[in-house]
Design an enzyme around this catalytic site. Structure first.
Site, mmCIF file in Angstrom:
data_model
loop_
_atom_site.group_PDB
_atom_site.id
_atom_site.type_symbol
_atom_site.label_atom_id
_atom_site.label_comp_id
_atom_site.label_asym_id
_atom_site.label_seq_id
_atom_site.Cartn_x
_atom_site.Cartn_y
_atom_site.Cartn_z
ATOM 1 N N GLU A 66 -14.824 2.044 -6.252
ATOM 2 C CA GLU A 66 -15.011 0.691 -5.735
ATOM 3 C C GLU A 66 -15.240 0.821 -4.166
ATOM 4 O OE1 GLU A 66 -13.472 -3.801 -5.572
ATOM 5 O OE2 GLU A 66 -12.197 -2.262 -5.944
ATOM 6 N N ASP B 220 0.806 -1.221 -0.057
ATOM 7 C CA ASP B 220 -0.083 -0.108 0.091
ATOM 8 C C ASP B 220 0.871 1.327 -0.188
ATOM 9 O OD1 ASP B 220 -1.935 -2.111 0.603
ATOM 10 O OD2 ASP B 220 -3.296 -0.447 1.675
ATOM 11 N N ASP C 167 -10.189 1.545 -8.130
ATOM 12 C CA ASP C 167 -9.872 0.571 -7.429
ATOM 13 C C ASP C 167 -9.604 0.628 -5.952
ATOM 14 O OD1 ASP C 167 -9.518 -2.514 -7.861
ATOM 15 O OD2 ASP C 167 -7.729 -2.114 -6.790
ATOM 16 N N HIS D 213 -9.896 1.821 0.476
ATOM 17 C CA HIS D 213 -8.598 1.475 1.200
ATOM 18 C C HIS D 213 -7.314 2.372 0.917
ATOM 19 C CE1 HIS D 213 -10.715 -2.106 2.456
ATOM 20 N NE2 HIS D 213 -10.946 -2.350 1.367
#
Length: 503
Positions: free
Chosen positions: A256, A188, A219, A223
């Site tokens: 998303e 990440d 996408d 997160h």
């Protein structure tokens, strides 16, 4: 005001000019769609060659899965954001695709993956060298002791990621681990680092300005920050939107966000459109069970939650995608049920996304490769552009799914059902209204889902039989004119008889 009954198959030419907002979108998993050069792998030129197919189907925008350089077949772990992977083509091919799509009034939406990079990306290769490397702070690092003290060593699996242990060592004797929510090969990025933000803003602007894409499917939008700092995501996406609009004021941004409505809602402040995965699961359940679970009431309740964040939100609706089992397999390959799922998708509010091959009734259940099989253009012996990168085809074959060449000639095929429904949707302003969802639930028996779609040009009553048994519906008196039917029906005064899985 006209009052129309939408129950079951007839459509008229639209008298209303189509707005610029796409009414029907289409997702292409690039490796599996169309192979232009005979190497067995779907590519950009293959999509370009099939733009007329998409236009004829009624598609207004195409979301294409990642095409940048990547070590994986799916390319959701990028090693070079401004590149095109050679197996997909070249940047010139991509630009030509956009030019040809725009000639047909089709927009191109790029899948942008910025939650993480590949572990083979130059940034991470540098960051892994030492704690003092200039790229170290491009990623999230922490000592095992601190990870344990914060209670974040493990997580629960969810629809967004099945990884239970998101912290990873580069080398067993390292002092720190890096955070990789999806797996160790996808570290990440650290969006607290202004340099990282600037890198991503410039990448997005490059694709909009230099290449010419019309927007992004974002996408893993939920997160961007680790789960314990999730609230920071909203500020980032607001800044991202501002930066993208500075080069393209009408940029499409669809997020998303795999979560319940109250968690999705704040993302509508910066991302006008987000996928409604809850609705997809609801459609799966009502058609599997043959009984309503309050689908429309729940949808309206969620819309009211979304409106609190953005009154002009756009609900991106789906019934499957590249991460979910294909709808036809969820419904055990039953054609009538598969058509009923399309009925719901294409008559409910929002901006529907069709997953490639969905319009053929293609089959597939996880693991992921099996829901990304080759589009069936023709019988295998005649199919020059069918991809074959996936050698062990288990689901969508000539024996299980009729290819397009056959379905296009069959008025009762899944393909022609989709094509007709899309044309119907575009012909009725009450159906193609995307913003400010116009829907009210109609009380009826559990085996039926009924709702009204109101519009100044005429209200529509939509009736779906979600069961295997013929249903008799009592009609509100103002709805008497039938404009669409999927099966022969009987209209006896105030009573309507709807066939199994009919509309």
């Amino acid at each position: 005001m006209k009052n129309l009954l939408l129950v079951t198959l007839l459509f008229s030419q639209t008298l209303f000019a189509q707005k610029t907002t796409p009414k029907v979108c289409y997702e292409i998993f690039i490796r599996s769609f169309a192979d232009s050069d005979g190497d067995g792998i779907g590519d950009i030129n293959g999509i370009t060659a099939k733009l007329d197919y998409l236009k004829n189907l009624g598609v207004d925008a195409v979301w294409i899965t990642p095409v940048s350089k990547s070590p994986s077949y799916h390319k959701y772990d990028v090693t070079d954001y401004t590149s095109i992977d050679p197996e997909c083509g070249t940047i010139e091919d991509y630009k030509r695709l956009i030019t040809e799509a725009h000639k047909r009034n089709i927009l191109i939406i790029k899948d942008l993956v910025v939650n993480h990079t590949s572990s083979q990306h130059r940034w991470f290769q540098e960051a892994s060298k030492s704690k003092d490397n200039p790229y170290r702070d491009y990623y999230v690092w922490m000592t095992p002791k601190k990870i344990d003290s914060l209670g974040i060593a493990r997580r629960e699996a969810d629809g967004g990621s099945w990884e239970l242990n998101p912290w990873h060592f580069v080398r067993p004797d390292d002092e720190e681990k890096y955070y990789g929510l999806f797996w160790g090969g996808m570290p990440d990025l650290n969006f607290d680092n202004p340099k990282v933000r600037q890198e991503i803003f410039e990448i997005g602007q490059y694709w909009l300005k230099e290449v010419g894409v019309d927007g992004f499917r974002l996408d893993a939008a939920k997160h961007i920050y680790p789960e314990w700092e999730a609230e920071k995501c909203h500020q980032f996406w607001a800044e991202f939107k501002s930066k993208m609009q500075s080069v393209k004021s009408d940029v499409m941004l669809v997020g998303e966000v795999w979560a319940k409505a109250d968690i999705v809602a704040p993302y509508f402040k910066s991302l006008n459109s987000n996928f409604n995965i809850d609705l997809a699961h609801g459609i799966h359940k009502v058609l599997t069970d043959g009984k309503d679970i309050g689908l429309i009431k729940n949808l309206i309740a969620n819309y009211n939650i979304f409106k609190e964040s953005n009154p002009d939100f756009i609900d991106a609706t789906i019934i499957d995608n590249h991460d979910q089992n294909r709808i036809a397999s969820i419904l055990n390959g039953e054609i009538a049920k598969t058509k009923a799922a399309a009925n719901l998708l294409l008559t409910l509010p929002g901006q529907p996304y069709i997953y490639y091959g969905e319009e053929l009734g293609m089959l597939g259940t996880k693991p992921d490769e099996n829901i990304r099989e080759a589009f069936l253009w023709d019988l295998k012996a005649n199919d020059k552009i069918r991809t074959n990168w996936l050698k062990n085809k288990l689901f969508s074959t000539d024996e299980t799914v009729k290819p397009l060449s056959i379905q296009s000639k069959d008025v009762n095929s899944v393909y022609n059902h989709y094509k007709t429904l899309i044309a119907l949707r575009k012909s009725q302003p009450a159906l193609w209204q995307i913003q400010n969802p116009n829907i009210e639930a109609v009380e009826t028996q559990k085996e039926v889902i009924a709702f009204t779609r109101s519009h100044q040009t005429g209200d529509l009553l939509v009736v779906h039989n979600i069961s295997s048994v013929e249903q008799v519906i009592t009609l509100p008196k103002k709805f008497q004119k039938v404009i669409y039917k999927t099966e022969p029906y009987r209209l006896n005064g105030e009573f309507l008889v709807v066939k199994p899985y009919g509309m």
